[in-house]
Write a protein that holds these residues in place. Structure first.
Motif, PDB file in Angstrom:
ATOM      1  N   THR A   3      33.677  37.840  55.771  1.00 17.28           N
ATOM      2  CA  THR A   3      32.443  38.486  56.187  1.00 17.28           C
ATOM      3  C   THR A   3      32.664  39.986  56.258  1.00 17.28           C
ATOM      4  O   THR A   3      33.773  40.460  56.533  1.00 17.28           O
ATOM      5  N   ASN A   4      31.597  40.729  56.003  1.00 16.04           N
ATOM      6  CA  ASN A   4      31.632  42.191  56.052  1.00 16.04           C
ATOM      7  C   ASN A   4      30.305  42.667  56.617  1.00 16.04           C
ATOM      8  O   ASN A   4      29.256  42.445  56.011  1.00 16.04           O
ATOM      9  N   ASN A   5      30.366  43.281  57.803  1.00 16.59           N
ATOM     10  CA  ASN A   5      29.149  43.736  58.493  1.00 16.59           C
ATOM     11  C   ASN A   5      28.160  42.598  58.700  1.00 16.59           C
ATOM     12  O   ASN A   5      26.950  42.762  58.546  1.00 16.59           O
ATOM     13  N   GLY A   6      28.708  41.430  59.041  1.00 13.69           N
ATOM     14  CA  GLY A   6      27.860  40.289  59.341  1.00 13.69           C
ATOM     15  C   GLY A   6      27.389  39.520  58.128  1.00 13.69           C
ATOM     16  O   GLY A   6      26.709  38.499  58.272  1.00 13.69           O
TER      17      GLY A   6
ATOM     18  N   ALA B 212      53.258  40.239  49.335  1.00 11.94           N
ATOM     19  CA  ALA B 212      52.942  40.724  47.994  1.00 11.94           C
ATOM     20  C   ALA B 212      51.873  41.799  48.101  1.00 11.94           C
ATOM     21  O   ALA B 212      51.116  41.843  49.071  1.00 11.94           O
ATOM     22  N   ASN B 213      51.828  42.662  47.113  1.00 11.73           N
ATOM     23  CA  ASN B 213      50.824  43.719  47.087  1.00 11.73           C
ATOM     24  C   ASN B 213      49.636  43.258  46.255  1.00 11.73           C
ATOM     25  O   ASN B 213      49.715  43.180  45.035  1.00 11.73           O
ATOM     26  N   PHE B 214      48.535  42.968  46.933  1.00  6.67           N
ATOM     27  CA  PHE B 214      47.350  42.451  46.262  1.00  6.67           C
ATOM     28  C   PHE B 214      46.419  43.585  45.841  1.00  6.67           C
ATOM     29  O   PHE B 214      46.246  44.566  46.569  1.00  6.67           O
ATOM     30  N   ASN B 215      45.829  43.412  44.660  1.00  7.87           N
ATOM     31  CA  ASN B 215      44.821  44.337  44.156  1.00  7.87           C
ATOM     32  C   ASN B 215      43.487  43.616  44.056  1.00  7.87           C
ATOM     33  O   ASN B 215      43.420  42.453  43.661  1.00  7.87           O
ATOM     34  N   LEU B 216      42.436  44.338  44.409  1.00 10.78           N
ATOM     35  CA  LEU B 216      41.094  43.779  44.324  1.00 10.78           C
ATOM     36  C   LEU B 216      40.640  43.768  42.873  1.00 10.78           C
ATOM     37  O   LEU B 216      40.670  44.784  42.184  1.00 10.78           O
ATOM     38  N   VAL B 217      40.196  42.605  42.398  1.00  9.79           N
ATOM     39  CA  VAL B 217      39.697  42.467  41.027  1.00  9.79           C
ATOM     40  C   VAL B 217      38.178  42.485  41.024  1.00  9.79           C
ATOM     41  O   VAL B 217      37.554  43.266  40.317  1.00  9.79           O
ATOM     42  N   TYR B 218      37.572  41.613  41.830  1.00  8.42           N
ATOM     43  CA  TYR B 218      36.113  41.559  41.938  1.00  8.42           C
ATOM     44  C   TYR B 218      35.723  41.361  43.400  1.00  8.42           C
ATOM     45  O   TYR B 218      36.458  40.768  44.188  1.00  8.42           O
ATOM     46  N   GLU B 219      34.515  41.832  43.729  1.00 13.14           N
ATOM     47  CA  GLU B 219      33.958  41.572  45.057  1.00 13.14           C
ATOM     48  C   GLU B 219      32.449  41.421  44.949  1.00 13.14           C
ATOM     49  O   GLU B 219      31.773  42.215  44.303  1.00 13.14           O
ATOM     50  N   TRP B 220      31.943  40.345  45.580  1.00 17.88           N
ATOM     51  CA  TRP B 220      30.509  40.086  45.642  1.00 17.88           C
ATOM     52  C   TRP B 220      30.079  40.172  47.108  1.00 17.88           C
ATOM     53  O   TRP B 220      30.709  39.573  47.988  1.00 17.88           O
ATOM     54  N   HIS B 221      29.002  40.873  47.368  1.00 25.38           N
ATOM     55  CA  HIS B 221      28.491  40.995  48.736  1.00 25.38           C
ATOM     56  C   HIS B 221      27.313  40.044  48.936  1.00 25.38           C
ATOM     57  O   HIS B 221      26.356  40.040  48.154  1.00 25.38           O
ATOM     58  N   ASP B 222      27.405  39.246  49.937  1.00 19.45           N
ATOM     59  CA  ASP B 222      26.339  38.360  50.406  1.00 19.45           C
ATOM     60  C   ASP B 222      26.149  37.117  49.539  1.00 19.45           C
ATOM     61  O   ASP B 222      25.974  36.022  50.048  1.00 19.45           O
TER      62      ASP B 222
END
Length: 414
Positions: A330-333, A20-30
């Motif tokens: 994880t993103n950049n640790g 399926a083609n997923f779309n990003l709705v929200y993203e929280w870092h850390d």
């Protein structure tokens, strides 16, 4: 590059979606944060150790209308376990989580008020817009089953209180003419709890013991077929099924039927109204599917490329043709949290399969049209035959009349 294109680009790099083609709705870092009543209350909670944002983790997801509902793992002393957030936002910043049903009910002095939700676990939205929530309870509060009428000002009702606290896991709903059967699993328990509810009144509650396995994750087949309850243990890759008719009968013990073997140990399963089951696995970076109308064959549905920092990285839910997914990675640790969605053309198992209904309707319509045409042909045939008969009688009558005239003329000549 615009923020939107950047988000799509990063999503493409970090996800290996195969079905399926997923779309990003929200993203929280850390870390994720709540919608606090004031900055002062947040600062105080951080200072007192009553709020540890880096330890907030989504566990169960539900969606209805314009709201998403999340059950959060209450690591440490985080104050709230059931929150909501909008399905869309005009802001570029991810939304903060709104405590349910209010901050007042989650204040420290109320956290052991047993007349409110203590620790939300499995959730499910029924066909009339009620959110059913399993409550794990607290040290001084028993586990409970609640309903929240989302379509009616979030009116909350206590449905059932259990004689214990903790160990609650997940639930599914079987809506019947006799009422709603709620099938419940508990962590490390060889049983299924069955509660029959009519409106908000419990008509029956009993336990079905399962031979030789613990049931943790659970899914229910669609309405259009002879229903089966699918169960798996978080300690095994095996998938089993139980006849729902057997559970309705009030049996005390059951021996589940082995269906197949997943590539991991499931901790969350979900069925759609077309008979496809979705499964997430302990410590795995993917979600798989199996179409239950076919022999068991696991297919990758969603996969992330980056390492994950949680043994339970995914939760998911279905609404009107959209598959919603939370992912911890994880993103950049640093730990990050995402909510994604994909159009899949199916709904929750709660709803009827409209494609099958459409086929049945088309067959019925064709039958009615054919029957109508047959009746029309029969009626026309009867009319034609009747007219032929009338014409024949008229012809005979005319011939007889002409014969009489001829005879009279002949007599006059003589």
């Amino acid at each position: 590059m615009s923020l939107f294109l950047c988000a799509i680009f990063l999503l493409h790099l970090s996800s290996l979606s195969t079905a399926a083609n997923f779309n990003l709705v929200y993203e929280w870092h850390d870390e994720i944060d709540y919608e606090w009543p004031s900055e002062a209350s947040r600062t105080k909670a951080l200072g007192d150790g009553a709020f540890e944002p880096e330890k907030i983790e989504p566990r169960f997801l539900a969606v209805y209308g314009t709201r998403l509902f999340l059950s959060l793992e209450k690591h440490g002393s985080n104050p709230v376990s059931l929150v909501s957030l909008p399905t869309t936002s005009t802001s570029s910043a991810p939304p903060k989580l709104t405590p349910f049903s209010s901050w007042e009910e989650n204040e420290e002095e109320n956290r052991e008020n047993c007349h409110q939700i203590q620790q939300a676990r499995g959730q499910e939205v029924d066909s009339v817009g009620r959110l059913w929530v399993l409550d794990n309870g607290a040290k001084k509060c028993n586990a409970k089953l609640w309903t929240i009428d989302i379509a009616n000002n979030d009116e909350t009702k206590l449905i059932h209180e259990f004689p214990f606290h903790y160990s609650m896991q997940d639930l599914v709903l079987d809506e019947t003419q006799n009422g709603t059967y709620v099938f419940i699993t508990q962590t490390e328990k060889q049983l299924i709890r069955v509660i029959l509810v009519d409106g908000i009144v419990v008509k029956d509650a009993f336990v079905v013991y399962i031979k030789d396995m613990n049931a943790s994750s659970i899914a229910l087949s669609p309405k259009a077929e002879q229903r089966h309850l699918y169960i798996s243990s978080s300690y095994s890759n095996e998938l089993y099924s139980i006849s729902v008719a057997e559970l309705h009968s009030g049996t005390k013990t059951t021996t589940p039927k082995r269906i197949g073997k997943w590539t991991g140990k499931p901790y969350r399963m979900l069925m759609d109204n077309h008979g496809t089951i979705y499964s997430a696995f302990l410590g795995k970076n993917y979600v798989s599917t199996w179409k239950t109308s076919q022999p068991f064959a696991e297919q990758k549905f969603f996969e992330v490329a980056e390492p994950h920092s949680s043994s339970l990285p995914f939760s998911f839910a279905l609404d009107e043709g959209t598959f919603w997914l939370t992912a911890i990675g994880t993103n950049n640790g640093k730990q990050n949290y995402r909510i994604l969605k994909a159009a899949v053309g199916s709904k929750s198992y709660i709803h009827e399969d409209q494609s099958e209904q459409s086929i049945l309707w088309n067959i019925t319509l064709f039958g009615l049209v054919f029957f109508g045409l047959a009746l029309t042909f029969l009626a026309i045939s009867c009319i034609v035959l009747r007219q032929k008969r009338i014409n024949s009688l008229l012809s005979i009558r005319n011939e007889s009349h002409e014969m009489v005239i001829f005879q009279r003329q002949a007599e006059n000549v003589m």
